[in-house]
Scaffold this active site. Structure first.
Site, PDB file in Angstrom:
ATOM      1  N   LYS A 118      36.104  17.683   2.573  1.00 41.69           N
ATOM      2  CA  LYS A 118      36.432  17.088   1.267  1.00 41.69           C
ATOM      3  C   LYS A 118      35.403  16.055   0.782  1.00 41.69           C
ATOM      4  O   LYS A 118      34.999  16.085  -0.389  1.00 41.69           O
ATOM      5  CB  LYS A 118      37.831  16.470   1.317  1.00 41.69           C
ATOM      6  N   PRO A 119      34.962  15.131   1.645  1.00 39.17           N
ATOM      7  CA  PRO A 119      33.967  14.163   1.145  1.00 39.17           C
ATOM      8  C   PRO A 119      32.727  14.869   0.568  1.00 39.17           C
ATOM      9  O   PRO A 119      32.184  14.449  -0.457  1.00 39.17           O
ATOM     10  CB  PRO A 119      33.597  13.346   2.387  1.00 39.17           C
ATOM     11  N   SER A 159      25.833   5.790   3.228  1.00 38.06           N
ATOM     12  CA  SER A 159      24.397   5.650   3.481  1.00 38.06           C
ATOM     13  C   SER A 159      24.144   5.755   4.992  1.00 38.06           C
ATOM     14  O   SER A 159      25.078   5.954   5.758  1.00 38.06           O
ATOM     15  CB  SER A 159      23.901   4.322   2.930  1.00 38.06           C
ATOM     16  N   HIS A 185      -1.395  -5.502  11.734  1.00 39.80           N
ATOM     17  CA  HIS A 185      -0.210  -4.814  12.260  1.00 39.80           C
ATOM     18  C   HIS A 185      -0.587  -3.410  12.743  1.00 39.80           C
ATOM     19  O   HIS A 185      -0.452  -2.443  11.978  1.00 39.80           O
ATOM     20  CB  HIS A 185       0.865  -4.720  11.176  1.00 39.80           C
ATOM     21  N   GLU A 233       1.997 -23.396   8.126  1.00 35.43           N
ATOM     22  CA  GLU A 233       3.228 -22.699   7.757  1.00 35.43           C
ATOM     23  C   GLU A 233       4.461 -23.465   8.246  1.00 35.43           C
ATOM     24  O   GLU A 233       5.505 -23.429   7.626  1.00 35.43           O
ATOM     25  CB  GLU A 233       3.228 -21.290   8.353  1.00 35.43           C
ATOM     26  N   GLY A 246       6.039 -12.411  12.142  1.00 36.60           N
ATOM     27  CA  GLY A 246       7.194 -13.210  11.754  1.00 36.60           C
ATOM     28  C   GLY A 246       6.798 -14.274  10.760  1.00 36.60           C
ATOM     29  O   GLY A 246       5.616 -14.516  10.521  1.00 36.60           O
ATOM     30  N   GLU A 262       0.974  -1.454  14.585  1.00 36.65           N
ATOM     31  CA  GLU A 262       2.119  -0.530  14.662  1.00 36.65           C
ATOM     32  C   GLU A 262       2.233   0.366  13.434  1.00 36.65           C
ATOM     33  O   GLU A 262       2.795   1.457  13.495  1.00 36.65           O
ATOM     34  CB  GLU A 262       3.422  -1.309  14.885  1.00 36.65           C
ATOM     35  N   CYS A 297       0.054 -10.471  14.591  1.00 36.02           N
ATOM     36  CA  CYS A 297       0.079 -11.327  13.402  1.00 36.02           C
ATOM     37  C   CYS A 297       0.548 -12.741  13.766  1.00 36.02           C
ATOM     38  O   CYS A 297      -0.208 -13.502  14.337  1.00 36.02           O
ATOM     39  CB  CYS A 297       0.936 -10.680  12.328  1.00 36.02           C
ATOM     40  N   PHE A 298       1.802 -13.097  13.500  1.00 37.17           N
ATOM     41  CA  PHE A 298       2.302 -14.409  13.895  1.00 37.17           C
ATOM     42  C   PHE A 298       2.147 -14.568  15.407  1.00 37.17           C
ATOM     43  O   PHE A 298       1.854 -15.655  15.907  1.00 37.17           O
ATOM     44  CB  PHE A 298       3.782 -14.514  13.503  1.00 37.17           C
TER      45      PHE A 298
HETATM   46  N1  GLN Z   1       3.736 -15.973   8.925  1.00 38.62           N
HETATM   47  C1  GLN Z   1       2.396 -15.607   9.232  1.00 38.62           C
HETATM   48  C2  GLN Z   1       1.528 -15.565   7.995  1.00 38.62           C
HETATM   49  O1  GLN Z   1       2.010 -15.486   6.909  1.00 38.62           O
HETATM   50  C3  GLN Z   1       2.349 -14.276   9.952  1.00 38.62           C
HETATM   51  C4  GLN Z   1       2.843 -13.152   9.131  1.00 38.62           C
HETATM   52  C5  GLN Z   1       3.170 -11.929   9.957  1.00 38.62           C
HETATM   53  O2  GLN Z   1       3.366 -12.061  11.161  1.00 38.62           O
HETATM   54  N2  GLN Z   1       3.266 -10.786   9.341  1.00 38.62           N
HETATM   55  O3  GLN Z   1       0.333 -15.582   8.107  1.00 38.62           O
END
Ligand code: GLN
Length: 552
Positions: A189-190, A14, A520, A405, A354, A522, A381-382
């Site tokens: 060969k692989p 992989s 997000h 959280e 996160g 990104e 986000c977080f």
């Molecule tokens: N943990 C946070 C929440 O659930 C942020 C989630 C994240 O950063 N994607 O709201």
């Protein structure tokens, strides 16, 4: 032209870049004027990658329509700019979950339910459904040939070749041709074994992509062709390159897209137009300056856990003609005392998305440093939620400000926790509810949501608009009740959901560049359309870098 289906499988090992090869073929066909869509079929048993550990599986990509998918869908979107849909990603877990629901409902009328035909039929349905008027549908099969869980997928695509006819179906197989230093030879060969494995289950590949560290000599190519039943020109070498933006051009030089057309019997009208790829590559190879961004997160050893984020930073570098270096800072075990050492010489700080308690203090310390030292800060986000918490604790004096959280809320006021679970919100005028204690992976705000931006804010300047749509993936929300307090003291909620309940963007008035976003960004950045937030962030980092140099 009837829609044609191209199945991309992998062999030997992989991580050979099947996703990138698929995305590149999509881009090359597009560059020849065809309409494409890419799909991923993942043999693992998880229903979706939403609950899979990023250290094992890489990031979870999110589509506009709220599906949590494999990160390869990110490659597809970035290379083709075709927005992926829920229907472009499927796993064995989803297939079985559909199958078992049907079985319980009695859809199979008491018949014996089997892998063939019932599972394979559902896989075929998935491949064929929800298409527009695409010229080509490219389906990548996850894993490698020979994996037990992949077998139903291979059988399903074999059947499709038979049912749709070989004029409409093509099989591409990606393998490895390793170089053995002691023998000073590339070994075929692989690859031979991998193709044998495929043929045993009834699939004769049409094109072989051979990943190799060095040029594959004609003699080896002929050998592969002869032993694998493949025309010599259809044995395509995939050599290592320095930049992913080089991949489409290199594959095209090897005749990849040309062979695809030829084998389908489609007349080649003109060469693919790769101008935009060449331009990007030129910018990547000739940066005018460089900046260093610290990413303070939890999965810092594994680039794949932050794939789209790294790509978005690269795109922003392309936009600004700057090379963006990343310094990974592990937030877990990172204390306030480490801040200076880790961050004093970077040009900007980013705290990405996160989950969970681990690393929270380190992230908050990093945010505090960026805020009080006027370093450009982007919180995603977080990273936004924690920026709000840091501000509340340090500036507003709400000492136990937190998110439910990672800390229980003890009602010291009547406003509720600063960051907490909202059980209800709206999308497009429709109320959506979060089921408390619902299935893991089913309780998040997922996918594209609109956001209104305050005129005159930094966010408006960056986006050049007061109305945007971005993708979300989170459970918790910043509590709107605190808005006034924050705004009075200089942290502005400059982006909110259209009905006004959910803060989406925060920014600091007295800071060169400090932005937190609940979504997000990104996920929507493209090499050809770098995301404005990232482009502006890197521009601010460049200004910071200049300041450093002057001071030195
Ligand atoms: N943990 C946070 C929440 O659930 C942020 C989630 C994240 O950063 N994607 O709201």
């Amino acid at each position: 032209m009837p829609t044609r289906f191209i199945f991309i499988t992998g062999g030997v090992v992989s991580s050979l870049g099947k996703g990138l090869a698929s995305a590149s073929l999509g881009a090359l066909l597009q560059a020849r004027g065809y309409k494409v869509r890419l799909r991923k079929l993942d043999p693992y048993l998880n229903v979706d990658p939403g609950t899979m550990n990023p250290t094992q599986h890489g990031e979870v990509f999110v589509t506009d329509d709220g599906a949590e998918t494999d990160l390869d869908l990110g490659h597809y979107e970035r290379f083709t700019d075709v927005s992926a849909r829920r229907s472009d990603s499927v796993s064995t877990g989803q297939i079985y979950s559909t199958l078992l629901t049907k079985e319980r409902r009695g859809d199979y009328l008491g018949g014996t339910v089997q892998v063939i035909p019932h599972v394979t039929d559902l896989i075929k349905e998935f491949v064929l459904r929800d298409t527009d008027d695409e010229d080509f549908i490219l389906c990548e099969i996850g894993g490698t040939v020979g994996d037990i869980e992949g077998l139903p997928f291979f059988e399903a695509i074999r059947q499709l070749g038979w049912e749709l006819g070989r004029e409409r179906v093509m099989y591409i197989h990606l393998t490895l041709v390793p170089y053995i230093a002691a023998a000073k030879e590339l070994k075929t060969k692989p690859t031979q074994h991998s193709v044998k494995e495929l043929r045993m289950i009834g699939i004769q590949p049409d094109i072989l992509l051979c990943r190799a560290e060095r040029e594959i000599p004609l003699a080896e190519r002929r050998k592969i062709a002869l032993f694998c039943n493949i025309r010599e020109e259809s044995v395509i070498a995939g050599l290592d390159v320095n930049s992913i933006y080089e991949v489409p051009r290199r594959y095209s030089e090897q005749g990849f897209d040309k062979q695809v057309l030829k084998l389908f019997g489609i007349e080649e009208k003109a060469k693919p137009d790769l101008k935009k790829w060449d331009e990007i590559l030129e910018r990547v190879q000739n940066p005018k300056t460089e900046v260093t961004v610290a990413i303070v997160g939890k999965y810092t050893g594994i680039g794949d856990a932050y794939k789209s984020l790294c790509e978005a930073l690269d795109h922003a570098g392309i936009a600004n003609r700057a090379k963006v270096n990343i310094r990974w800072v592990d937030a877990a075990g990172f204390e306030k005392e480490d801040v200076n050492k880790a961050l004093s010489d970077v040009d900007a700080v980013l705290v990405p998305g996160g989950f969970g308690e681990r690393g929270v203090n380190g992230k908050i310390a990093a945010i505090n440093y960026a805020r009080t030292h006027n370093k450009p800060y982007l919180g995603i986000c977080f990273g936004m939620q924690l920026a709000v918490i840091e501000y509340a604790r340090d500036v507003l004096g709400i000492k136990d400000a937190a998110s439910t959280e990672f800390a229980p809320y003890n009602a010291e006021n009547n406003k509720g926790p600063l960051v907490g679970l909202m059980t209800e919100w709206q999308r497009g005028g429709v109320i959506e509810t979060r089921a408390r204690g619902g299935d893991l992976g089913g309780t998040m705000r997922l996918g594209a949501y609109d956001c209104d931006i305050t005129p005159g804010s930094l966010a408006e300047k960056i986006y050049g608009s007061t109305h945007i749509s971005e993708r979300h993936r989170h459970r918790y929300e910043v509590n709107m009740q605190y808005r006034e307090e924050f705004e009075k003291s200089g942290m502005v909620f400059s982006g909110v959901s259209p009905e006004g309940h959910l803060p989406e963007i925060v920014e600091l008035k007295k800071h060169p560049w400090f932005v937190g976003v609940q979504f997000h960004p990104e996920l929507k950045s493209r090499p050809f359309a770098p995301h404005p937030l990232f482009a502006s962030f890197i521009k601010a980092a460049m200004a910071e870098d200049k300041k450093h140099k002057k001071a030195a």
